[in-house]
Scaffold this motif. Structure first.
Motif, mmCIF file in Angstrom:
data_model
loop_
_atom_site.group_PDB
_atom_site.id
_atom_site.type_symbol
_atom_site.label_atom_id
_atom_site.label_comp_id
_atom_site.label_asym_id
_atom_site.label_seq_id
_atom_site.Cartn_x
_atom_site.Cartn_y
_atom_site.Cartn_z
ATOM 1 N N TRP A 190 0.872 -1.095 0.449
ATOM 2 C CA TRP A 190 0.064 0.083 0.000
ATOM 3 C C TRP A 190 0.504 1.107 0.104
ATOM 4 O O TRP A 190 0.793 2.379 -0.470
ATOM 5 C CB TRP A 190 -1.253 -0.094 1.624
ATOM 6 N N GLN B 73 0.548 4.094 -2.962
ATOM 7 C CA GLN B 73 0.438 5.716 -2.454
ATOM 8 C C GLN B 73 1.360 6.538 -3.461
ATOM 9 O O GLN B 73 1.288 7.771 -3.678
ATOM 10 C CB GLN B 73 0.610 5.821 -1.193
ATOM 11 N N GLU C 32 1.124 9.418 -5.367
ATOM 12 C CA GLU C 32 0.988 11.067 -5.043
ATOM 13 C C GLU C 32 2.467 11.300 -6.484
ATOM 14 O O GLU C 32 2.096 12.745 -6.975
ATOM 15 C CB GLU C 32 1.851 11.081 -3.430
#
Length: 131
Positions: A44, A48, A52
């Protein structure tokens, strides 16, 4: 379509598109996780970081390369297996497993350069993310 080769080729093309649409983010996260050398251990966290820096679409980095590696590999694998089965086939699960292994070895050996291109496309964004 009655030619077995054309049926296999069309089926492989159609089946690989949704497969890689689902699989590409997983492959990308796995590849980036391996490049992180232990700095990002949770999938995860890798996802992420990708979202981003590259946006949500960044999760599909390498989709095209994955698809264009899988299609010739699978078409070749099925074609070689069919030819081996016609020549050496017969009853027996072990025999069929060996023929399938040989077909896979031929297909993956022939498409290794495409696999390298796929992996390199997934590595591209990693350098800019300090992974």
């Amino acid at each position: 379509l009655t030619d077995p080769f054309l049926v296999e080729a069309v089926t492989v093309c159609l089946a690989n598109a949704p497969y890689w649409a689902c699989r590409a983010p997983i492959e990308l996260i796995k590849t980036r996780q391996q490049l992180a050398n232990g700095t990002l251990t949770k999938p995860w966290a890798v996802a992420q970081t990708i979202i981003e820096s590259e946006g949500l679409g960044g999760l599909w980095t390498g989709f095209r390369e994955s698809y264009w590696h899988a299609v010739p590999a699978d078409v070749l694998k099925f074609s070689v297996y069919r030819a081996l089965k016609e020549r050496y086939g017969g009853p027996g699960i072990v025999k069929k497993a060996l023929l399938g292994s040989c077909a896979s070895a031929v297909a993956l050996s022939a498409t290794t350069p495409l696999d390298v291109a796929k992996t390199r496309s997934m590595e591209r964004g990693a350098a800019s993310e300090d992974i």
